[in-house]
Design a protein around this motif. Structure first.
Motif, PDB file in Angstrom:
ATOM      1  N   ILE A 135      -3.049 -11.098 -10.417  1.00 47.30           N
ATOM      2  CA  ILE A 135      -4.495 -11.061 -10.174  1.00 47.30           C
ATOM      3  C   ILE A 135      -4.787 -10.680  -8.723  1.00 47.30           C
ATOM      4  O   ILE A 135      -5.643  -9.828  -8.440  1.00 47.30           O
ATOM      5  N   GLY A 136      -4.076 -11.310  -7.786  1.00 52.43           N
ATOM      6  CA  GLY A 136      -4.299 -10.998  -6.380  1.00 52.43           C
ATOM      7  C   GLY A 136      -3.992  -9.551  -6.060  1.00 52.43           C
ATOM      8  O   GLY A 136      -4.759  -8.873  -5.351  1.00 52.43           O
ATOM      9  N   GLU A 137      -2.866  -9.055  -6.577  1.00 48.69           N
ATOM     10  CA  GLU A 137      -2.503  -7.665  -6.304  1.00 48.69           C
ATOM     11  C   GLU A 137      -3.455  -6.689  -6.995  1.00 48.69           C
ATOM     12  O   GLU A 137      -3.798  -5.639  -6.443  1.00 48.69           O
ATOM     13  N   PHE A 138      -3.898  -7.036  -8.207  1.00 46.95           N
ATOM     14  CA  PHE A 138      -4.835  -6.164  -8.921  1.00 46.95           C
ATOM     15  C   PHE A 138      -6.131  -6.009  -8.134  1.00 46.95           C
ATOM     16  O   PHE A 138      -6.564  -4.888  -7.835  1.00 46.95           O
TER      17      PHE A 138
ATOM     18  N   LEU B 112       3.874  -5.172  -9.300  1.00 46.01           N
ATOM     19  CA  LEU B 112       3.757  -3.726  -9.498  1.00 46.01           C
ATOM     20  C   LEU B 112       2.671  -3.387 -10.510  1.00 46.01           C
ATOM     21  O   LEU B 112       1.885  -2.442 -10.305  1.00 46.01           O
ATOM     22  N   LEU B 113       2.598  -4.138 -11.596  1.00 45.36           N
ATOM     23  CA  LEU B 113       1.549  -3.891 -12.582  1.00 45.36           C
ATOM     24  C   LEU B 113       0.169  -4.074 -11.967  1.00 45.36           C
ATOM     25  O   LEU B 113      -0.739  -3.255 -12.189  1.00 45.36           O
ATOM     26  N   GLY B 114      -0.004  -5.136 -11.208  1.00 47.51           N
ATOM     27  CA  GLY B 114      -1.294  -5.359 -10.549  1.00 47.51           C
ATOM     28  C   GLY B 114      -1.650  -4.238  -9.604  1.00 47.51           C
ATOM     29  O   GLY B 114      -2.806  -3.780  -9.561  1.00 47.51           O
TER      30      GLY B 114
ATOM     31  N   PHE C  70      -5.760   2.287 -10.225  1.00 47.38           N
ATOM     32  CA  PHE C  70      -6.414   3.121 -11.237  1.00 47.38           C
ATOM     33  C   PHE C  70      -7.883   2.726 -11.385  1.00 47.38           C
ATOM     34  O   PHE C  70      -8.780   3.589 -11.387  1.00 47.38           O
ATOM     35  N   VAL C  71      -8.153   1.438 -11.493  1.00 46.04           N
ATOM     36  CA  VAL C  71      -9.533   0.979 -11.688  1.00 46.04           C
ATOM     37  C   VAL C  71     -10.368   1.254 -10.439  1.00 46.04           C
ATOM     38  O   VAL C  71     -11.534   1.659 -10.539  1.00 46.04           O
ATOM     39  N   GLY C  72      -9.787   1.068  -9.259  1.00 46.70           N
ATOM     40  CA  GLY C  72     -10.509   1.392  -8.032  1.00 46.70           C
ATOM     41  C   GLY C  72     -10.926   2.848  -8.001  1.00 46.70           C
ATOM     42  O   GLY C  72     -12.057   3.189  -7.623  1.00 46.70           O
ATOM     43  N   ALA C  73     -10.013   3.746  -8.420  1.00 47.41           N
ATOM     44  CA  ALA C  73     -10.333   5.169  -8.459  1.00 47.41           C
ATOM     45  C   ALA C  73     -11.428   5.458  -9.485  1.00 47.41           C
ATOM     46  O   ALA C  73     -12.314   6.290  -9.250  1.00 47.41           O
ATOM     47  N   ALA C  74     -11.389   4.778 -10.628  1.00 48.57           N
ATOM     48  CA  ALA C  74     -12.430   4.974 -11.646  1.00 48.57           C
ATOM     49  C   ALA C  74     -13.807   4.599 -11.099  1.00 48.57           C
ATOM     50  O   ALA C  74     -14.809   5.282 -11.370  1.00 48.57           O
TER      51      ALA C  74
ATOM     52  N   PRO D 106       3.233   4.037  -3.243  1.00 47.93           N
ATOM     53  CA  PRO D 106       3.220   4.755  -4.527  1.00 47.93           C
ATOM     54  C   PRO D 106       2.019   4.425  -5.413  1.00 47.93           C
ATOM     55  O   PRO D 106       1.491   5.312  -6.097  1.00 47.93           O
ATOM     56  N   ALA D 107       1.574   3.170  -5.427  1.00 44.82           N
ATOM     57  CA  ALA D 107       0.424   2.804  -6.259  1.00 44.82           C
ATOM     58  C   ALA D 107      -0.847   3.459  -5.739  1.00 44.82           C
ATOM     59  O   ALA D 107      -1.685   3.914  -6.526  1.00 44.82           O
ATOM     60  N   ARG D 108      -0.997   3.506  -4.426  1.00 45.32           N
ATOM     61  CA  ARG D 108      -2.178   4.123  -3.820  1.00 45.32           C
ATOM     62  C   ARG D 108      -2.276   5.604  -4.203  1.00 45.32           C
ATOM     63  O   ARG D 108      -3.363   6.174  -4.262  1.00 45.32           O
TER      64      ARG D 108
END
Length: 235
Positions: free
Chosen positions: A5-8, A87-89, A95-99, A187-189
């Motif tokens: 949750i924190g990472e997400f 990593l999942l978060g 992805f959601v931030g970009a949306a 990589p996530a960014r």
């Protein structure tokens, strides 16, 4: 679950503010159109600061970055059992931030009909100033190595004013080393927003440039692992 949750939410905030800055700078008919590299670097630094605060408050270590999570885990600074939730978060949050950035700037994407008008994948993901894959890879390794090595020497960087120190670190890395590749460091960014650019209905979008995407995936991970290894040797 707190780590996820924190990472997400921390990574979501990071991308919402960071990619939002890039959209405001690149797209037509915003008040920020044409702002300079210093503006972008400072904004990304503040975006990381706010993301770290959110991640830390919601129960994670505020990594927001697979290169940090993996590099720390390889050399025992972080438990392997928490790597997958982190990593999942990170990737889902990005992805959601970009949306959300797509929704925020939708009329401006429509008003920017092609790459010449600023409607580029670089709003969401990184691309090199000069395409030279090997040296682009080295650029990401070096920048992420420096970032992670400094991070390792900050202690718990979610507490007090330390997230602001992390933000200033991002800003100086961006100004000093980020002008070659756009300083993914993460990589996530890069991959989360690049995927959003690929699959979501953005007006007038061009190529998502997946042929380059191995650089912001592999370079930061190598840099993060090298930094953690050096920390073990010298600490």
């Amino acid at each position: 679950m707190n780590g996820f949750i924190g990472e997400f939410f921390g990574t979501l905030i990071l991308i919402l503010l960071g990619a939002g800055t890039c959209a405001g700078v690149n797209l037509r008919k915003t008040y920020g159109t044409g702002s300079n590299w210093a503006y972008i670097s400072i904004a990304w630094g503040l975006a990381v600061t706010m993301g770290v605060y959110v991640g830390g408050a919601l129960g994670s270590d505020g990594h927001l970055n697979p290169a940090v999570t993996i590099g720390f885990a390889v050399f025992g600074f972080f438990p392997w059992g928490d790597v997958v939730p982190y990593l999942l978060g990170q990737f889902l949050g990005a992805f959601v931030g970009a949306a959300l950035v797509i929704i925020q700037f939708y009329p401006h994407f429509k008003a920017s009909p092609d790459e010449a008008s600023g409607n580029i994948v670089g709003i969401f993901a990184t691309r090199p100033a000069i395409s030279s894959p090997l040296f682009n890879f080295f650029s990401e390794v070096i920048a992420t190595w420096g970032f992670t090595f400094i991070l390792l020497n900050l202690g718990d960087f979610t507490q007090g004013l330390k997230p602001f120190i992390v933000g200033t670190l991002i800003t100086v890395v961006g100004m000093a080393l980020g002008t070659t590749t756009g300083f993914a460091l993460n990589p996530a960014r890069d991959w989360g927003p690049r995927l959003a650019h690929t699959v979501l209905p953005i007006p007038n979008k061009g190529s998502s440039e997946w042929g380059y995407a191995w650089v912001p995936m592999c370079g930061p991970i190598v840099g993060g692992v090298l930094a953690a290894g050096l920390q073990v040797l010298v600490a």
